[in-house]
Design a protein around this motif. Structure first.
Motif, PDB file in Angstrom:
ATOM      1  N   LEU A 109       0.864  -1.178   0.000  1.00 21.62           N
ATOM      2  CA  LEU A 109       0.000   0.000   0.000  1.00 21.62           C
ATOM      3  C   LEU A 109       0.898   1.225   0.000  1.00 21.62           C
ATOM      4  CD1 LEU A 109      -2.530  -1.072   2.789  1.00 21.62           C
ATOM      5  CD2 LEU A 109      -2.736  -1.381   0.322  1.00 21.62           C
ATOM      6  N   SER A 110       0.693   2.126  -0.949  1.00 19.62           N
ATOM      7  CA  SER A 110       1.499   3.345  -1.047  1.00 19.62           C
ATOM      8  C   SER A 110       0.604   4.555  -0.835  1.00 19.62           C
ATOM      9  CB  SER A 110       2.167   3.429  -2.414  1.00 19.62           C
ATOM     10  OG  SER A 110       3.030   2.344  -2.604  1.00 19.62           O
ATOM     11  N   ASN A 128       4.591   2.727  -7.202  1.00 17.77           N
ATOM     12  CA  ASN A 128       4.213   1.320  -7.366  1.00 17.77           C
ATOM     13  C   ASN A 128       4.690   0.766  -8.703  1.00 17.77           C
ATOM     14  OD1 ASN A 128       3.005   1.153  -4.872  1.00 17.77           O
ATOM     15  ND2 ASN A 128       0.938   1.487  -5.648  1.00 17.77           N
ATOM     16  N   LYS A 143      -0.603  -4.176  -5.567  1.00 19.68           N
ATOM     17  CA  LYS A 143      -0.226  -2.849  -5.076  1.00 19.68           C
ATOM     18  C   LYS A 143      -1.389  -1.895  -5.244  1.00 19.68           C
ATOM     19  CE  LYS A 143       4.113  -4.004  -7.002  1.00 19.68           C
ATOM     20  NZ  LYS A 143       3.450  -5.212  -7.401  1.00 19.68           N
ATOM     21  N   ARG A 144      -1.564  -0.995  -4.284  1.00 23.87           N
ATOM     22  CA  ARG A 144      -2.616   0.013  -4.354  1.00 23.87           C
ATOM     23  C   ARG A 144      -2.015   1.357  -3.959  1.00 23.87           C
ATOM     24  NH1 ARG A 144      -4.259  -3.738  -6.434  1.00 23.87           N
ATOM     25  NH2 ARG A 144      -6.097  -4.962  -6.057  1.00 23.87           N
ATOM     26  N   TYR A 146      -2.730   5.297  -2.712  1.00 28.20           N
ATOM     27  CA  TYR A 146      -3.703   6.134  -2.017  1.00 28.20           C
ATOM     28  C   TYR A 146      -3.124   7.520  -1.795  1.00 28.20           C
ATOM     29  CZ  TYR A 146      -5.941   1.672  -1.008  1.00 28.20           C
ATOM     30  OH  TYR A 146      -6.538   0.457  -1.125  1.00 28.20           O
TER      31      TYR A 146
END
Length: 180
Positions: A109-110, A128, A143-144, A146
Motif C-alpha cells: 500500500l502506497s 508502485n 499494489k494500491r 492512495y
C-alpha cells in the motif's frame, strides 16, 4: 347460477400468492447455492521453498508461497518522489537497512502526500510502477496507491511481507511500522 363477486377473486389471489411464494423460495435456493464456497481441490503437499526458489518464483509458485502466511504488520518506508532511478535507489537502500531486502512482498500500500487527492494518488501509483518493474520480489504482489494529505514530495510505502520459507510470520526486527 348466481354471480358472487367476492369468491372468484379470493381463489385467484390465493393462487397468485402460492406462485409468488414458490418463486421466492426458488430465488432463495439460487442465492444459497451461489454463496457456497468453491470446493477445495486436493493438492499434494509442497516442500517448503528455499530462499533461492522464492527469488525466481513464477506467479503460480508465488501463490503457493503465499499460502504459508503473511506478516500482518506492515514495514513502512518513505521515499521522496523523483526519477525512477532515485525512487528505486532510496527504496532499495531502506530495504537493505531494515534487513528485508531478501523478503518477498505479499502486498503493498502506497500513500502519496499532496494537498489534493489526484496528485498524491498519482505519485503513489508511479512509485508502485517503479517497484513492479524494477524489483523482482515485488513484481507479483498486489499494489494500491492512495492519497494522504500534506505537502507534496513524499510517498510512504507499507509492505506486508510473505512469511519466511520456514513459515515465520513475525514482524521483521529491522522494520518500523506506520502503526508505531
Amino acid at each position: 347460477m348466481t354471480y358472487r363477486p367476492g369468491r372468484a377473486g379470493v381463489g385467484r389471489t390465493v393462487l397468485l400468492a402460492g406462485w409468488l411464494f414458490a418463486d421466492l423460495l426458488l430465488l432463495l435456493l439460487v442465492i444459497a447455492l451461489g454463496s457456497l464456497p468453491k470446493e477445495e481441490r486436493h493438492k499434494p503437499p509442497n516442500p517448503s521453498p528455499t530462499p533461492s526458489d522464492t527469488a525466481t518464483a513464477s506467479p503460480s509458485q508465488s501463490a503457493q508461497v503465499a499460502e504459508q502466511g503473511l506478516v500482518l504488520k506492515p514495514c513502512s518506508f518513505t521515499v521522496k518522489t523523483g526519477s525512477a532511478a532515485s525512487v528505486r535507489g532510496q527504496f532499495a537502500k531502506q530495504l537493505r537497512a531494515a534487513g528485508v531486502d531478501g523478503r518477498t512482498a505479499g502486498f503493498v500500500l502506497s500513500f502519496g502526500t499532496a494537498p489534493e487527492p489526484g496528485p498524491g494518488q498519482a505519485a503513489a501509483e508511479r512509485v508502485n510502477s517503479v517497484i513492479t518493474k524494477e524489483m523482482p520480489r515485488f513484481r507479483v504482489a498486489p499494489k494500491r496507491g492512495y492519497w494522504k494529505g500534506g505537502p507534496s514530495g513524499n510517498v510512504r510505502i507499507d509492505v506486508f511481507f510473505l512469511a519466511t520459507p520456514d513459515g515465520d510470520t513475525e514482524f521483521p526486527k529491522g522494520c518500523r511500522s506506520s502503526d508505531d
